[in-house]
Design an enzyme around this catalytic site. Structure first.
Site, PDB file in Angstrom:
ATOM      1  N   SER A 152       0.845  -1.191   0.000  1.00 38.78           N
ATOM      2  CA  SER A 152       0.000   0.000   0.000  1.00 38.78           C
ATOM      3  C   SER A 152       0.878   1.237   0.000  1.00 38.78           C
ATOM      4  O   SER A 152       2.071   1.190   0.315  1.00 38.78           O
ATOM      5  CB  SER A 152      -0.891  -0.015   1.255  1.00 38.78           C
ATOM      6  OG  SER A 152      -1.464   1.241   1.513  1.00 38.78           O
ATOM      7  N   TYR A 165      -3.680  -0.744   9.855  1.00 42.15           N
ATOM      8  CA  TYR A 165      -3.504  -0.973   8.422  1.00 42.15           C
ATOM      9  C   TYR A 165      -2.095  -0.590   7.974  1.00 42.15           C
ATOM     10  O   TYR A 165      -1.417  -1.356   7.281  1.00 42.15           O
ATOM     11  CB  TYR A 165      -4.545  -0.151   7.659  1.00 42.15           C
ATOM     12  CG  TYR A 165      -4.555  -0.343   6.167  1.00 42.15           C
ATOM     13  CD1 TYR A 165      -5.177  -1.451   5.598  1.00 42.15           C
ATOM     14  CD2 TYR A 165      -3.975   0.598   5.323  1.00 42.15           C
ATOM     15  CE1 TYR A 165      -5.219  -1.613   4.214  1.00 42.15           C
ATOM     16  CE2 TYR A 165      -4.003   0.439   3.951  1.00 42.15           C
ATOM     17  CZ  TYR A 165      -4.627  -0.669   3.400  1.00 42.15           C
ATOM     18  OH  TYR A 165      -4.656  -0.832   2.042  1.00 42.15           O
TER      19      TYR A 165
END
Length: 262
Positions: A152, A165
């Site tokens: 990410s 996350y």
């Protein structure tokens, strides 16, 4: 004297014909796009997801026997090896593993509980570790296989309210580096993809009514646009193909230049 060997760049180097790809979280979102792109490149997509069978049928049923489905919660790590053994028994050699399944908890740190944090880590890191551990011995024996982790932008940059996350996605970089150093000598290549802002339903939901946020995103993206889901899918195809046969241990940003944008 070294004589350069002439090479021919052909579509065959990008082909996944005859290969089996296991893709976690492959029924929707970017996982679905990865599955579709791999099928289009010739592979069979073996999708592992918590979604009901109906979601798989709606999104991938049109591909017939080029797509297979296993409903499984990847945090159920006590049964991961049994799932891997079943998939290998039913489909033969597994050439590609894509760790894409995810979980998201967007809260400021004051509101995030330890349970929230652990839940995100269990899906991304622990679940991906268990899935990888289950398939690696099989993949080592084949001498030419590929493992991909879905990283990410938060693997590299700070984004508020996503502590679990971002921890997990940054952790993928350590997993990629360590695993690549362990298994690449056996022909198992290990890489990651870091998507930028991609035109998915989630992105539209977050930005359609927030023009200021969308303008900020485009302002830091040199290409001045968001990506398409198949930009991620084709990156996964490339990293799994013979065209990337000397690439291992890297994280490929697919972000329109956002990581270097100002």
């Amino acid at each position: 004297m070294y004589l350069r060997k002439e090479t021919i760049v052909s579509r065959d180097k990008f082909s996944l014909e005859g290969k089996n790809a296991v893709i976690t979280g492959g029924t929707t979102g970017l996982g679905l796009s990865i599955a579709e792109c791999m099928i289009e490149a010739g592979a069979r997509a073996v999708v592992v997801s918590m979604d009901p069978q109906e979601v798989f049928d709606e999104n991938l049923g049109k591909y017939g026997d080029k797509a297979a489905y296993y409903q499984f919660n990847i945090t159920d790590t006590d049964h991961t090896q049994a799932l891997a053994d079943q998939i290998i028994a039913e489909h033969g050699n597994i050439d590609i593993l894509v760790n894409n399944a995810g979980n998201h908890c967007k809260k400021p740190i004051e509101e995030m509980t330890v349970a929230d944090y652990e839940s995100v880590l269990n899906v991304h890191l622990v679940g991906a570790f268990a899935m990888t551990k289950a398939f690696v011995p099989h993949m080592r024996k084949q001498k030419s296989t590929s493992i991909i982790f879905q990283a990410s932008m938060t693997s590299f940059i700070g984004q508020p309210y996503v502590m679990g996350y971002s921890t997990a996605k940054a952790g993928y970089l350590g997993m990629v580096h360590t695993l690549a150093s362990e298994v690449s000598k056996d022909g198992v290549r290990v890489n990651a993809i870091a998507p930028g802002w991609i035109d998915t339903p989630m992105f539209r939901k977050a930005t359609d009514n927030d023009p200021e946020r969308k303008a900020k995103i485009l302002g830091r993206t040199p290409m001045n646009k968001v990506g398409e889901p198949n930009d991620i899918g084709m990156a996964a195809v490339f990293l799994s193909s013979d065209a990337a046969k000397f690439i291992t241990g890297i994280c490929l940003p697919v972000d329109g230049g956002a990581l270097i944008g100002f």
